[in-house]
Design a protein around this motif. Structure first.
Motif, short mmCIF file in Angstrom:
data_model
loop_
_atom_site.label_atom_id
_atom_site.label_comp_id
_atom_site.label_asym_id
_atom_site.label_seq_id
_atom_site.Cartn_x
_atom_site.Cartn_y
_atom_site.Cartn_z
N HIS A 24 -17.72 -131.07 -36.31
CA HIS A 24 -18.66 -131.71 -35.41
C HIS A 24 -19.81 -130.77 -35.09
O HIS A 24 -19.66 -129.56 -35.09
CB HIS A 24 -17.96 -132.09 -34.09
N SER A 25 -20.94 -131.34 -34.78
CA SER A 25 -22.11 -130.56 -34.42
C SER A 25 -22.16 -130.38 -32.91
O SER A 25 -22.36 -131.32 -32.17
CB SER A 25 -23.37 -131.28 -34.90
N HIS A 26 -21.95 -129.16 -32.45
CA HIS A 26 -21.97 -128.88 -31.02
C HIS A 26 -23.37 -128.47 -30.59
O HIS A 26 -24.14 -127.92 -31.37
CB HIS A 26 -20.96 -127.77 -30.69
N GLU A 50 -25.70 -127.22 -33.69
CA GLU A 50 -25.22 -126.29 -34.70
C GLU A 50 -25.28 -126.87 -36.11
O GLU A 50 -25.41 -126.13 -37.08
CB GLU A 50 -23.78 -125.87 -34.39
N GLU A 51 -25.16 -128.17 -36.23
CA GLU A 51 -25.18 -128.83 -37.53
C GLU A 51 -26.22 -129.95 -37.49
O GLU A 51 -26.70 -130.33 -36.43
CB GLU A 51 -23.79 -129.43 -37.85
N GLY A 110 -23.00 -135.70 -24.27
CA GLY A 110 -22.98 -134.68 -23.24
C GLY A 110 -24.19 -134.82 -22.35
O GLY A 110 -25.00 -135.75 -22.50
N SER A 111 -24.32 -133.91 -21.44
CA SER A 111 -25.47 -133.91 -20.54
C SER A 111 -25.71 -132.52 -20.01
O SER A 111 -24.83 -131.65 -20.09
CB SER A 111 -25.25 -134.89 -19.39
N TYR A 112 -26.89 -132.30 -19.51
CA TYR A 112 -27.22 -131.05 -18.84
C TYR A 112 -28.34 -131.36 -17.86
O TYR A 112 -28.91 -132.45 -17.86
CB TYR A 112 -27.60 -129.94 -19.83
N SER A 113 -28.64 -130.41 -16.98
CA SER A 113 -29.66 -130.66 -15.97
C SER A 113 -30.60 -129.47 -15.84
O SER A 113 -30.28 -128.36 -16.25
CB SER A 113 -29.01 -130.97 -14.63
N SER A 153 -13.58 -121.86 -26.18
CA SER A 153 -12.52 -122.83 -25.95
C SER A 153 -12.58 -123.95 -26.98
O SER A 153 -11.55 -124.45 -27.42
CB SER A 153 -12.58 -123.39 -24.53
N GLU A 154 -13.80 -124.36 -27.39
CA GLU A 154 -13.92 -125.40 -28.41
C GLU A 154 -13.39 -124.90 -29.75
O GLU A 154 -12.70 -125.62 -30.46
CB GLU A 154 -15.38 -125.85 -28.55
#
Length: 185
Positions: A24-26, A50-51, A110-113, A153-154
């Protein structure tokens, strides 16, 4: 012997499919960064992965009270998801929600702020004291540690799944050898 080779080929094929499924592309770096206080006007939001990511990936922007901000265009460029802003953002906290399709076809989200804090009057230059620089350096180091621990952790989770699959394959291989050797007797 033919059955034994067929069994090994089937096991190796199964293992190669399982390994590919974990590709998967993180998300990597974002502009603006997660938790950043932005002091200059933005023209776009950039998410680096990443991908490579596929068409159909989306990005949405929301204010602190949940109001959706329309983006002019969302561009998918290899490993980047770029959202073009139509208007300058007002001073507020913003949340970016994203959903991508990895190169392996799996959807990830996902999300970020970040916070906008653009000065409305000319800014008087302030003298930075060493304690201010230390606080900024500590904050940057803290953010990097959080990203590193999340990535670790991933990777550990993906690694443990791979070892479980390898263990299962080894058990199947051993059982196949035992069954084949008993049939020959």
């Amino acid at each position: 012997m033919k059955k034994f080779i067929t069994a090994i080929a089937a096991i190796l094929f199964t293992f190669s499919i399982n390994t590919f499924a974990f590709a998967h592309s993180h998300i990597g770096e974002t502009v603006p960064a997660n938790g950043e206080v932005v002091t200059e006007s933005l023209t776009e939001l950039v998410l680096n992965f990443e991908e490579a990511i596929e068409q159909g990936s989306i990005m949405e922007l929301y204010t602190s009270n949940g109001e959706k901000i329309e983006l002019g265009e969302v561009v998918i460029a290899d490993k980047q998801l770029i959202g073009k802003l139509v208007n300058p953002l007002a001073n507020d906290e913003y949340k970016v929600d994203w959903t991508i399709i990895s190169a392996d076809g799996h959807p990830l989200e996902g999300s970020y702020s970040f916070t906008m804090n653009v000065a409305e009057e000319p800014v008087v230059e302030e003298v930075t004291t060493p304690s201010d620089e230390t606080a900024v350096t500590e904050e940057v180091a803290s953010n990097e540690e959080q990203l590193d621990s999340q990535e670790t952790s991933e990777k550990e989770e993906s690694s443990s799944v791979v070892w479980i699959v390898v263990g299962i394959i080894a058990i199947i291989l051993i059982l196949s050898i035992v069954v084949l050797s008993r049939r020959k007797k």
